[in-house]
Design a protein around this motif. Structure first.
Motif, PDB file in Angstrom:
ATOM      1  N   ARG A  65       0.873   3.201  -2.335  1.00 29.66           N
ATOM      2  CA  ARG A  65       0.914   4.468  -1.597  1.00 29.66           C
ATOM      3  C   ARG A  65       1.585   5.569  -2.397  1.00 29.66           C
ATOM      4  O   ARG A  65       1.183   6.722  -2.354  1.00 29.66           O
ATOM      5  N   SER A  66       2.617   5.212  -3.179  1.00 31.35           N
ATOM      6  CA  SER A  66       3.395   6.250  -3.870  1.00 31.35           C
ATOM      7  C   SER A  66       3.029   6.337  -5.353  1.00 31.35           C
ATOM      8  O   SER A  66       3.802   6.856  -6.151  1.00 31.35           O
ATOM      9  N   LEU A 101      -1.404  -7.396  -2.628  1.00 28.92           N
ATOM     10  CA  LEU A 101       0.039  -7.681  -2.675  1.00 28.92           C
ATOM     11  C   LEU A 101       0.817  -6.597  -1.930  1.00 28.92           C
ATOM     12  O   LEU A 101       1.827  -6.101  -2.424  1.00 28.92           O
ATOM     13  N   GLY A 103       2.194  -6.712   1.287  1.00 30.88           N
ATOM     14  CA  GLY A 103       3.332  -7.117   2.114  1.00 30.88           C
ATOM     15  C   GLY A 103       3.065  -7.048   3.599  1.00 30.88           C
ATOM     16  O   GLY A 103       3.060  -8.073   4.266  1.00 30.88           O
ATOM     17  N   ALA A 152       0.186 -18.159  -4.560  1.00 25.56           N
ATOM     18  CA  ALA A 152       1.488 -17.481  -4.540  1.00 25.56           C
ATOM     19  C   ALA A 152       2.101 -17.418  -3.138  1.00 25.56           C
ATOM     20  O   ALA A 152       3.242 -16.973  -2.988  1.00 25.56           O
ATOM     21  N   GLY A 322      11.011 -20.100  -6.405  1.00 23.92           N
ATOM     22  CA  GLY A 322      10.331 -19.852  -5.143  1.00 23.92           C
ATOM     23  C   GLY A 322       9.951 -18.396  -4.939  1.00 23.92           C
ATOM     24  O   GLY A 322       9.213 -18.069  -4.021  1.00 23.92           O
ATOM     25  N   THR A 328       6.217 -15.188  -9.385  1.00 20.76           N
ATOM     26  CA  THR A 328       5.120 -15.155  -8.418  1.00 20.76           C
ATOM     27  C   THR A 328       3.859 -14.593  -9.074  1.00 20.76           C
ATOM     28  O   THR A 328       2.739 -15.025  -8.774  1.00 20.76           O
TER      29      THR A 328
HETATM   30  N1  LIG Z   1       8.963 -10.792  -3.444  1.00 22.74           N
HETATM   31  C1  LIG Z   1       8.723 -12.056  -3.767  1.00 22.74           C
HETATM   32  O1  LIG Z   1       9.462 -12.680  -4.547  1.00 22.74           O
HETATM   33  C2  LIG Z   1       7.533 -12.745  -3.184  1.00 22.74           C
HETATM   34  C3  LIG Z   1       7.276 -14.100  -3.485  1.00 22.74           C
HETATM   35  C4  LIG Z   1       6.118 -14.718  -2.991  1.00 22.74           C
HETATM   36  C5  LIG Z   1       5.248 -13.986  -2.205  1.00 22.74           C
HETATM   37  N2  LIG Z   1       5.526 -12.678  -1.884  1.00 22.74           N
HETATM   38  C6  LIG Z   1       4.558 -11.951  -1.072  1.00 22.74           C
HETATM   39  O2  LIG Z   1       3.943 -10.976  -1.921  1.00 22.74           O
HETATM   40  C7  LIG Z   1       3.553  -9.823  -1.147  1.00 22.74           C
HETATM   41  C8  LIG Z   1       4.146  -8.567  -1.778  1.00 22.74           C
HETATM   42  O3  LIG Z   1       5.546  -8.673  -1.733  1.00 22.74           O
HETATM   43  P1  LIG Z   1       6.503  -7.651  -2.534  1.00 22.74           P
HETATM   44  O4  LIG Z   1       7.855  -8.256  -2.473  1.00 22.74           O
HETATM   45  O5  LIG Z   1       5.913  -7.296  -3.830  1.00 22.74           O
HETATM   46  O6  LIG Z   1       6.437  -6.380  -1.559  1.00 22.74           O
HETATM   47  P2  LIG Z   1       6.974  -4.909  -1.856  1.00 22.74           P
HETATM   48  O7  LIG Z   1       7.938  -4.929  -2.985  1.00 22.74           O
HETATM   49  O8  LIG Z   1       7.390  -4.332  -0.560  1.00 22.74           O
HETATM   50  O9  LIG Z   1       5.679  -4.119  -2.390  1.00 22.74           O
HETATM   51  C9  LIG Z   1       4.631  -3.761  -1.552  1.00 22.74           C
HETATM   52  C10 LIG Z   1       3.726  -2.811  -2.320  1.00 22.74           C
HETATM   53  O10 LIG Z   1       2.556  -2.562  -1.524  1.00 22.74           O
HETATM   54  C11 LIG Z   1       2.331  -1.172  -1.478  1.00 22.74           C
HETATM   55  N3  LIG Z   1       1.691  -0.854  -0.203  1.00 22.74           N
HETATM   56  C12 LIG Z   1       2.142  -1.119   1.049  1.00 22.74           C
HETATM   57  N4  LIG Z   1       1.253  -0.659   1.970  1.00 22.74           N
HETATM   58  C13 LIG Z   1       0.237  -0.094   1.274  1.00 22.74           C
HETATM   59  C14 LIG Z   1      -0.970   0.551   1.636  1.00 22.74           C
HETATM   60  N5  LIG Z   1      -1.306   0.718   2.921  1.00 22.74           N
HETATM   61  N6  LIG Z   1      -1.768   1.021   0.654  1.00 22.74           N
HETATM   62  C15 LIG Z   1      -1.429   0.866  -0.635  1.00 22.74           C
HETATM   63  N7  LIG Z   1      -0.294   0.262  -1.064  1.00 22.74           N
HETATM   64  C16 LIG Z   1       0.516  -0.216  -0.120  1.00 22.74           C
HETATM   65  C17 LIG Z   1       3.684  -0.537  -1.604  1.00 22.74           C
HETATM   66  O11 LIG Z   1       3.484   0.755  -2.071  1.00 22.74           O
HETATM   67  P3  LIG Z   1       4.627   1.886  -2.046  1.00 22.74           P
HETATM   68  O12 LIG Z   1       5.864   1.281  -2.648  1.00 22.74           O
HETATM   69  O13 LIG Z   1       4.041   2.936  -2.908  1.00 22.74           O
HETATM   70  O14 LIG Z   1       4.814   2.261  -0.630  1.00 22.74           O
HETATM   71  C18 LIG Z   1       4.323  -1.475  -2.651  1.00 22.74           C
HETATM   72  O15 LIG Z   1       3.915  -1.081  -3.941  1.00 22.74           O
HETATM   73  C19 LIG Z   1       4.073 -10.099   0.280  1.00 22.74           C
HETATM   74  O16 LIG Z   1       3.024 -10.598   1.054  1.00 22.74           O
HETATM   75  C20 LIG Z   1       5.157 -11.162   0.077  1.00 22.74           C
HETATM   76  O17 LIG Z   1       5.332 -11.987   1.218  1.00 22.74           O
HETATM   77  C21 LIG Z   1       6.638 -12.051  -2.356  1.00 22.74           C
END
Ligand SMILES: NC(=O)c1ccc[n+]([C@@H]2O[C@H](COP(=O)([O-])OP(=O)(O)OC[C@H]3O[C@@H](n4cnc5c(N)ncnc54)[C@H](OP(=O)(O)O)[C@@H]3O)[C@@H](O)[C@H]2O)c1
Length: 454
Positions: A65-66, A101, A103, A152, A322, A328
């Motif tokens: 989004r950003s 990815l 969230g 993942a 994990g 991931t």
């Molecule tokens: N974090 C981990 O270690 C981990 C491990 C395993 C699995 N996961 C899974 O991986 C997925 C992503 O996790 P994350 O930690 O990377 O999340 P995150 O840091 O919150 O990143 C989410 C990203 O998605 C973008 N986004 C959200 N809504 C959007 C939309 N409507 N259109 C376009 N872009 C959008 C956000 O953009 P903006 O920032 O520009 O708003 C951000 O870049 C989740 O399902 C999570 O459960 C995460």
């Protein structure tokens, strides 16, 4: 009549040199922790991955989004298209594999359905999405004759889903026990090793980026519940509804519980388990007493560990990172590699959840379980306490195995522990409800089952 997605190569040509001229295009939706981690690993490992595949992979389009206000993304390559609108990624004819990815589960579901509708192969890391809608997405991907990658979603960079679905596909599983949440395992091992309180360990986990500012999903066991639902589906070919899985978190575990656990040669871990019980499955997430010598007791810090119990191959244990963006990201790219191989082989669709034919996933109530239990009471000390508690336990037909009391606690808040011989859990629960009403209790009782691990 289904049609293969438009690929930038001729699927019939299999000579090595023309294979290398082929290009498979990737579209990355979401550039947060995992999206950025995936992109970084891709940029670093691209040549190695292409050497594995014998074809070119190109990141064609990225989306968040950003993105237009974002930090420098030139390291991705100037030719990579950027957009705020994920629909543009799915409309891009150069994108063969969409990587979701973002969230937010509802957005992820909309994107996943749209990607499959557009006949893009799909990779997702969203555990909620797969636990709640995995079968629907698997069916949609089969109809669209595209592939769905979900590695993942469980245990980040640890290849547990491939191990169950492919490496152990000939096995008949009896049970699976997992430490599935790095945040809670970090907190529990900090409490164990440093002797700190739950609150101190949580604050430390937040400071190190292992826990979210709002840690509820992790600490209350809900994150692990999505993961055990997915693992139960892959191990047993039964659809398990997430909301039917009993869940209990770790917020009530205190330092004193580790002191008693050690006296009993055990430790405490948050366990997600799925076990056969006749025609049913028993599935739950809760803190358990783990024998100190068990392999799972050796899983420390933010690591995940999963023990699979097979009827022929015995025990298989997998441990690893994990969570974390790059760990991931490796799992995400492993799915991309598998999908690219399927594309090169003619695009045949595999079964992402491991089964084509499903059985109903009726759950056996945890109350039917017969296990030994740890019962910790905190009381305002006075004569006759033990006999009142023992009378209640005896009335419910529960035998006491041992009574432990560590010195050095105030008489106004005195903890002591009873270990109970194996009994049906619903009977213990009824007795504990009665004990809870006793006037000298200074805190609600805490019970934890002793895990009978192989
Ligand atoms: N974090 C981990 O270690 C981990 C491990 C395993 C699995 N996961 C899974 O991986 C997925 C992503 O996790 P994350 O930690 O990377 O999340 P995150 O840091 O919150 O990143 C989410 C990203 O998605 C973008 N986004 C959200 N809504 C959007 C939309 N409507 N259109 C376009 N872009 C959008 C956000 O953009 P903006 O920032 O520009 O708003 C951000 O870049 C989740 O399902 C999570 O459960 C995460």
């Amino acid at each position: 009549m289904s049609r293969q997605p438009r690929l930038s190569f001729a699927a019939s040509d299999s000579s090595a040199s023309s294979r290398e001229r082929r290009t498979i295009g990737l579209g990355l939706i979401g550039l947060g922790t995992v999206g950025t981690g995936t992109a970084r690993v891709f940029v670093e490992h691209q040549h190695e991955i292409e050497r594995r595949l014998g074809c070119r992979l190109e990141l064609k389009h990225v989306c968040s989004r950003s993105i237009l206000k974002r930090r420098d993304l030139t390291w991705l390559g100037r030719e990579v298209k950027r957009t705020r609108d994920w629909r543009e990624v799915l409309r891009d004819p150069g994108v063969d594999v969409a990587i979701e990815l973002v969230g937010t589960p509802s957005t992820a579901l909309t994107i996943a359905r749209a990607a499959l509708q557009a006949r893009k192969h799909l990779v997702t890391a969203n555990k909620n999405l797969v636990a709640e809608h995995g079968r629907e997405l698997a069916e949609r991907s089969a109809q669209a004759r595209v592939n769905l990658g979900i590695e993942a979603c469980v245990a980040g960079g640890t290849p547990i889903l491939h191990a169950i679905r492919e490496g152990l596909a000939g096995e008949h599983f009896n049970a699976l026990f997992g430490i599935l949440n790095g945040t809670t395992n970090y907190i529990l091992t900090e409490m164990e090793q440093r002797g700190c309180s739950f609150r101190e360990a949580l604050a430390e986990a937040q400071a190190r980026g292992y826990a979210e500012p709002d840690p509820t999903l992790d600490v209350e066991g809900h994150d692990a519940r999505y993961k055990i639902a997915i693992l139960a589906m892959l191990c047993f070919g039964r659809s398990v509804r997430v909301r039917d899985i009993p869940v209990e978190g770790i917020a009530r575990i205190e330092q004193v519980d580790f002191a008693y656990a050690h006296k009993l040669h055990h430790t405490i871990r948050l366990i997600g388990a799925a076990q056969r019980r006749g025609e049913r499955l028993m599935v739950f997430v809760r803190p358990m007493m783990i024998p100190g010598a068990a392999q799972l007791a050796g899983v420390h810090g933010a690591t995940n560990g999963i023990l699979m119990v097979g009827s022929k191959g015995g025990n298989t244990m997998i441990t690893g990172r994990g969570a974390g963006g790059e760990a991931t990201g490796v799992a995400v790219l492993s799915d991309v590699v598998e999908i690219a191989r399927a594309i090169l082989a003619g695009g045949a669709s595999t079964s992402p959840l491991g089964y084509m034919h499903w059985r109903p996933g009726k759950l056996a109530p945890v109350g039917d379980n017969v296990v030994g239990a740890y019962l910790r009471l905190v009381v305002r000390d006075r004569p006759g306490i033990l006999s009142r508690v023992c009378t209640i336990l005896a009335r419910h037909g529960i035998n006491i195995d041992s009574v432990l009391q560590e010195p050095g606690h105030s008489k106004s808040r005195l903890p002591f522990v009873m270990t109970l011989e194996p009994t049906r859990e619903d009977r213990v629960a009824r007795a504990v409800r009665e004990i809870r009403r006793l006037p000298f209790l200074a805190a609600p009782p805490l019970t934890m089952p002793f895990a009978e691990l192989p």
